[in-house]
Design a protein around this motif. Sequence first.
Motif, PDB file in Angstrom:
ATOM      1  N   VAL A   1       0.847   2.408   2.656  1.00 54.12           N
ATOM      2  CA  VAL A   1       1.211   1.226   1.861  1.00 54.12           C
ATOM      3  C   VAL A   1       2.247   1.673   0.830  1.00 54.12           C
ATOM      4  O   VAL A   1       1.969   2.558   0.024  1.00 54.12           O
ATOM      5  N   VAL A   2       3.468   1.094   0.878  1.00 49.43           N
ATOM      6  CA  VAL A   2       4.498   1.514  -0.085  1.00 49.43           C
ATOM      7  C   VAL A   2       4.803   0.442  -1.125  1.00 49.43           C
ATOM      8  O   VAL A   2       5.446   0.716  -2.126  1.00 49.43           O
ATOM      9  N   GLU A   3       4.365  -0.768  -0.902  1.00 45.43           N
ATOM     10  CA  GLU A   3       4.598  -1.808  -1.899  1.00 45.43           C
ATOM     11  C   GLU A   3       3.545  -2.897  -1.741  1.00 45.43           C
ATOM     12  O   GLU A   3       3.114  -3.197  -0.630  1.00 45.43           O
ATOM     13  N   THR A   4       3.132  -3.475  -2.849  1.00 41.98           N
ATOM     14  CA  THR A   4       2.190  -4.598  -2.797  1.00 41.98           C
ATOM     15  C   THR A   4       2.649  -5.669  -3.779  1.00 41.98           C
ATOM     16  O   THR A   4       3.269  -5.373  -4.793  1.00 41.98           O
ATOM     17  N   TRP A   5       2.374  -6.917  -3.438  1.00 43.25           N
ATOM     18  CA  TRP A   5       2.619  -8.046  -4.348  1.00 43.25           C
ATOM     19  C   TRP A   5       1.339  -8.857  -4.417  1.00 43.25           C
ATOM     20  O   TRP A   5       0.689  -9.052  -3.378  1.00 43.25           O
ATOM     21  N   GLY A   6       1.008  -9.363  -5.564  1.00 45.54           N
ATOM     22  CA  GLY A   6      -0.183 -10.198  -5.688  1.00 45.54           C
ATOM     23  C   GLY A   6      -1.435  -9.376  -5.440  1.00 45.54           C
ATOM     24  O   GLY A   6      -1.439  -8.159  -5.626  1.00 45.54           O
TER      25      GLY A   6
ATOM     26  N   SER B   1      -5.357  -2.080   4.528  1.00 41.73           N
ATOM     27  CA  SER B   1      -5.794  -3.385   4.018  1.00 41.73           C
ATOM     28  C   SER B   1      -7.307  -3.430   4.195  1.00 41.73           C
ATOM     29  O   SER B   1      -7.918  -2.421   4.513  1.00 41.73           O
ATOM     30  N   GLY B   2      -7.876  -4.568   3.998  1.00 40.78           N
ATOM     31  CA  GLY B   2      -9.321  -4.671   4.166  1.00 40.78           C
ATOM     32  C   GLY B   2      -9.706  -4.904   5.618  1.00 40.78           C
ATOM     33  O   GLY B   2     -10.732  -5.510   5.912  1.00 40.78           O
ATOM     34  N   GLY B   3      -8.883  -4.426   6.532  1.00 43.86           N
ATOM     35  CA  GLY B   3      -9.153  -4.642   7.952  1.00 43.86           C
ATOM     36  C   GLY B   3      -8.368  -5.820   8.503  1.00 43.86           C
ATOM     37  O   GLY B   3      -8.478  -6.147   9.687  1.00 43.86           O
ATOM     38  N   CYS B   4      -7.546  -6.463   7.652  1.00 42.44           N
ATOM     39  CA  CYS B   4      -6.832  -7.682   8.064  1.00 42.44           C
ATOM     40  C   CYS B   4      -5.653  -7.377   8.984  1.00 42.44           C
ATOM     41  O   CYS B   4      -5.394  -8.111   9.936  1.00 42.44           O
TER      42      CYS B   4
ATOM     43  N   ALA C   1      -3.624  -7.300  -3.458  1.00 42.35           N
ATOM     44  CA  ALA C   1      -3.618  -6.540  -2.217  1.00 42.35           C
ATOM     45  C   ALA C   1      -4.907  -5.745  -2.133  1.00 42.35           C
ATOM     46  O   ALA C   1      -5.394  -5.243  -3.139  1.00 42.35           O
ATOM     47  N   PRO C   2      -5.467  -5.673  -0.928  1.00 42.76           N
ATOM     48  CA  PRO C   2      -6.777  -5.036  -0.791  1.00 42.76           C
ATOM     49  C   PRO C   2      -6.769  -3.528  -1.036  1.00 42.76           C
ATOM     50  O   PRO C   2      -7.741  -2.979  -1.521  1.00 42.76           O
ATOM     51  N   ARG C   3      -5.667  -2.844  -0.686  1.00 40.92           N
ATOM     52  CA  ARG C   3      -5.634  -1.393  -0.886  1.00 40.92           C
ATOM     53  C   ARG C   3      -4.404  -1.053  -1.717  1.00 40.92           C
ATOM     54  O   ARG C   3      -3.333  -1.623  -1.536  1.00 40.92           O
ATOM     55  N   PRO C   4      -4.532  -0.093  -2.629  1.00 41.60           N
ATOM     56  CA  PRO C   4      -3.412   0.217  -3.518  1.00 41.60           C
ATOM     57  C   PRO C   4      -2.259   0.916  -2.802  1.00 41.60           C
ATOM     58  O   PRO C   4      -2.439   1.461  -1.710  1.00 41.60           O
ATOM     59  N   ILE C   5      -1.090   0.902  -3.435  1.00 41.40           N
ATOM     60  CA  ILE C   5       0.067   1.640  -2.945  1.00 41.40           C
ATOM     61  C   ILE C   5      -0.346   3.100  -2.747  1.00 41.40           C
ATOM     62  O   ILE C   5      -1.056   3.665  -3.569  1.00 41.40           O
ATOM     63  N   GLY C   6       0.111   3.689  -1.645  1.00 38.26           N
ATOM     64  CA  GLY C   6      -0.216   5.087  -1.373  1.00 38.26           C
ATOM     65  C   GLY C   6      -1.348   5.254  -0.365  1.00 38.26           C
ATOM     66  O   GLY C   6      -1.560   6.346   0.146  1.00 38.26           O
ATOM     67  N   SER C   7      -2.085   4.177  -0.070  1.00 41.05           N
ATOM     68  CA  SER C   7      -3.202   4.284   0.883  1.00 41.05           C
ATOM     69  C   SER C   7      -2.683   4.581   2.284  1.00 41.05           C
ATOM     70  O   SER C   7      -1.636   4.107   2.689  1.00 41.05           O
ATOM     71  N   HIS C   8      -3.460   5.375   3.023  1.00 42.08           N
ATOM     72  CA  HIS C   8      -3.036   5.818   4.344  1.00 42.08           C
ATOM     73  C   HIS C   8      -3.950   5.337   5.473  1.00 42.08           C
ATOM     74  O   HIS C   8      -5.159   5.204   5.293  1.00 42.08           O
ATOM     75  N   LEU C   9      -3.307   5.185   6.636  1.00 38.47           N
ATOM     76  CA  LEU C   9      -4.040   4.979   7.885  1.00 38.47           C
ATOM     77  C   LEU C   9      -3.439   5.990   8.861  1.00 38.47           C
ATOM     78  O   LEU C   9      -2.222   6.044   9.016  1.00 38.47           O
ATOM     79  N   ALA C  10      -4.291   6.820   9.466  1.00 39.66           N
ATOM     80  CA  ALA C  10      -3.814   7.761  10.489  1.00 39.66           C
ATOM     81  C   ALA C  10      -4.160   7.183  11.857  1.00 39.66           C
ATOM     82  O   ALA C  10      -5.258   6.657  12.053  1.00 39.66           O
ATOM     83  N   ILE C  11      -3.187   7.270  12.778  1.00 41.45           N
ATOM     84  CA  ILE C  11      -3.372   6.667  14.102  1.00 41.45           C
ATOM     85  C   ILE C  11      -2.969   7.712  15.149  1.00 41.45           C
ATOM     86  O   ILE C  11      -1.977   8.420  14.950  1.00 41.45           O
ATOM     87  N   ASP C  12      -3.710   7.801  16.248  1.00 39.48           N
ATOM     88  CA  ASP C  12      -3.252   8.682  17.317  1.00 39.48           C
ATOM     89  C   ASP C  12      -2.679   7.844  18.464  1.00 39.48           C
ATOM     90  O   ASP C  12      -2.698   6.606  18.424  1.00 39.48           O
ATOM     91  N   GLY C  13      -2.145   8.526  19.482  1.00 36.77           N
ATOM     92  CA  GLY C  13      -1.465   7.847  20.573  1.00 36.77           C
ATOM     93  C   GLY C  13      -2.369   6.930  21.388  1.00 36.77           C
ATOM     94  O   GLY C  13      -1.892   6.055  22.122  1.00 36.77           O
TER      95      GLY C  13
ATOM     96  N   VAL D   1       4.244  -1.732   4.668  1.00 35.65           N
ATOM     97  CA  VAL D   1       3.610  -0.533   5.202  1.00 35.65           C
ATOM     98  C   VAL D   1       4.661   0.284   5.954  1.00 35.65           C
ATOM     99  O   VAL D   1       5.351  -0.238   6.829  1.00 35.65           O
ATOM    100  N   TYR D   2       4.784   1.544   5.579  1.00 34.29           N
ATOM    101  CA  TYR D   2       5.746   2.443   6.214  1.00 34.29           C
ATOM    102  C   TYR D   2       5.008   3.251   7.281  1.00 34.29           C
ATOM    103  O   TYR D   2       3.970   3.858   6.996  1.00 34.29           O
ATOM    104  N   VAL D   3       5.527   3.214   8.497  1.00 36.22           N
ATOM    105  CA  VAL D   3       4.857   3.929   9.592  1.00 36.22           C
ATOM    106  C   VAL D   3       5.793   5.017  10.110  1.00 36.22           C
ATOM    107  O   VAL D   3       6.947   4.746  10.452  1.00 36.22           O
ATOM    108  N   GLU D   4       5.304   6.251  10.153  1.00 37.51           N
ATOM    109  CA  GLU D   4       6.137   7.362  10.614  1.00 37.51           C
ATOM    110  C   GLU D   4       5.337   8.236  11.575  1.00 37.51           C
ATOM    111  O   GLU D   4       4.109   8.296  11.505  1.00 37.51           O
ATOM    112  N   ARG D   5       6.069   8.891  12.461  1.00 36.68           N
ATOM    113  CA  ARG D   5       5.411   9.841  13.362  1.00 36.68           C
ATOM    114  C   ARG D   5       5.284  11.175  12.646  1.00 36.68           C
ATOM    115  O   ARG D   5       6.197  11.592  11.932  1.00 36.68           O
TER     116      ARG D   5
END
Lengths: 231, 109
Positions: B28-33, B56-59, B35-47, B102-106
Amino acid sequence: MKFDDLARLNGARQERRASATITDLASGEISLVSEETVPEGPLGAGIADAMRSGKATSVEIDNRILFINVYLPPPRIVVIGAVHISQALARLAPVAGYDLTIIDPRTAFATEERFGDVDVIAEWPEDVLRERPFDSYTAVAALTHDPKIDDFPLSQALKAGCFYVGALGSRKTHAKRADRLKDMGHSEAEIARISAPIGLDIGAANPAEIALATLADIVRSLRRRDLLTQG
Amino acid sequence: MTVTSSLDPLVTAQNWAESGRDVAIATVVETWGSAPRPIGSHLAIDGEGNFVGSVSGGCVEGAVITEAIEVISSGTPKMLEFGVADETAWQVGLSCGGKIRVYVERLGR
């Protein structure tokens, strides 16, 4: 981010050193800095701010948007004294996301029977702190009432700038403790940082309630720490 | 939460990469209003679409995972933006009324 940077970042987090990543959101370029390597200039000021507040932020420098993410060590609580209050605090702390360690040299108190799989160290604080010193992301709660056990870690907590320092005991007990800490070379301002009697004033009437009041006191100190002068 | 926790997205990302899995990290790099998770929160995903953490809160996690799998195969980072959920348009969004980027990078080798 490259794998090597991620491994270094996780290493710094495990060693309880504050770190930040700086991402150029246009190019995807990332750099990693730790609290010892914060650069000079406007970017450095942005990083230092983010590390102080614990909040990620974006800065614009030379027409580039840089995203600064900060990774502060997870807050932990070190309890001096394996007493009744500590038993309740050891159960409450993980729920709120805090690591907790209990130090008490009295082997009759620091038993597995009383604490199960809680991290309890039955040694003198002097010996434990040589190996595992306090840092500014540590909360220290001294609960033994015994100057022989409590005073040294309280003094160390003040020196290390722990974000919370609390001590159990009545105002009278604390006045005597303050005199002893003064003799150990601490200033009145330092001693005034100690939360005593310990915990938020919620009229706590038993050990579990005192533990809850103490945890709430710790949370308040952590979340409002940017309002305090950094020690 | 401790750094060694299996719920820690960055530790998980490292473990996955070490065992040879492709990994993307969403932040998460920016939030307005609200937002369920603060800036900086991460989600790791595999292939395979396994994930740890939250942005987010699962949304919006479902949409982020889909995009992350694409980022893993293309190698090009992506910026995603999610606003208020619009039920009539079946749009993925946040029910809390906020907006997030949300910024997504490999994870590179």
